[in-house]
Design a protein around this motif. Structure first.
Motif, PDB file in Angstrom:
ATOM      1  N   MET A   1     -19.417  45.544 -26.902  1.00 13.95           N
ATOM      2  CA  MET A   1     -18.705  44.398 -27.485  1.00 13.95           C
ATOM      3  C   MET A   1     -17.617  44.139 -28.895  1.00 13.95           C
ATOM      4  N   SER A   3     -16.446  41.398 -31.960  1.00 11.68           N
ATOM      5  CA  SER A   3     -16.042  39.866 -32.067  1.00 11.68           C
ATOM      6  C   SER A   3     -15.337  41.004 -33.582  1.00 11.68           C
ATOM      7  N   ASN A   5     -12.594  37.620 -35.897  1.00 12.34           N
ATOM      8  CA  ASN A   5     -11.898  36.780 -36.972  1.00 12.34           C
ATOM      9  C   ASN A   5     -10.476  37.356 -37.483  1.00 12.34           C
ATOM     10  N   LEU A  28     -14.333  41.442 -25.653  1.00 12.52           N
ATOM     11  CA  LEU A  28     -13.379  41.474 -26.809  1.00 12.52           C
ATOM     12  C   LEU A  28     -13.610  39.498 -26.936  1.00 12.52           C
ATOM     13  N   ILE A  29     -14.293  39.092 -27.980  1.00 15.34           N
ATOM     14  CA  ILE A  29     -14.035  38.347 -28.444  1.00 15.34           C
ATOM     15  C   ILE A  29     -12.799  38.193 -30.020  1.00 15.34           C
ATOM     16  N   LEU A  30     -12.000  36.934 -30.180  1.00 13.17           N
ATOM     17  CA  LEU A  30     -11.635  37.157 -30.717  1.00 13.17           C
ATOM     18  C   LEU A  30     -11.304  35.235 -31.658  1.00 13.17           C
ATOM     19  N   MET A  31     -11.364  35.457 -33.077  1.00 14.08           N
ATOM     20  CA  MET A  31     -11.418  33.620 -33.428  1.00 14.08           C
ATOM     21  C   MET A  31     -10.357  32.897 -34.311  1.00 14.08           C
ATOM     22  N   ARG A  58     -10.621  30.485 -29.728  1.00 11.57           N
ATOM     23  CA  ARG A  58     -11.093  31.500 -29.122  1.00 11.57           C
ATOM     24  C   ARG A  58     -10.470  32.282 -28.082  1.00 11.57           C
ATOM     25  N   ILE A  60     -11.631  35.003 -25.568  1.00 12.31           N
ATOM     26  CA  ILE A  60     -12.588  36.257 -24.999  1.00 12.31           C
ATOM     27  C   ILE A  60     -12.159  36.492 -23.613  1.00 12.31           C
TER      28      ILE A  60
END
Length: 75
Positions: A1, A3, A5, A28-31, A58, A60
Motif C-alpha cells: 500500500m 499513501s 499527498n 494506492l491512496i492519493l490526497m 482523495r 483510492i
C-alpha cells in the motif's frame, strides 16, 4: 500500500508516476488530487482496475483481481 499527498500546487507529475511504477503498490491512496493531477496519472489507470475517485480530495486505487471489500465490523 502506498499513501501519498500529491500537494495541490506541485507539478512534479512524472516524478510521482515514476515512483509509483517503481514501488508497484497493490493499493494506492492519493490526497489533494486536482484535475491536472488526475490527467497526469491517467497512464496508471490500466494497472488499477478498481478506482474510487478520479479527482478531488482523495483517490483510492486497487490493483487486485477482485473489487476491494469493506472490512467486517468487529462486534
Amino acid at each position: 500500500m502506498l499513501s501519498f499527498n500529491v500537494f495541490t500546487y506541485s507539478h512534479e507529475y512524472q516524478r510521482l508516476v515514476q515512483f509509483i511504477g517503481e514501488q508497484s503498490p497493490d493499493v494506492l491512496i492519493l490526497m489533494e488530487v486536482t484535475p491536472a493531477w488526475a490527467q497526469a496519472l491517467d497512464g496508471l489507470a490500466a494497472q488499477y482496475a478498481f478506482r474510487l475517485g478520479q479527482s478531488g480530495r482523495r483517490c483510492i486505487w486497487h490493483r487486485g483481481a477482485e473489487s476491494p471489500r469493506a472490512a467486517p465490523e468487529s462486534g
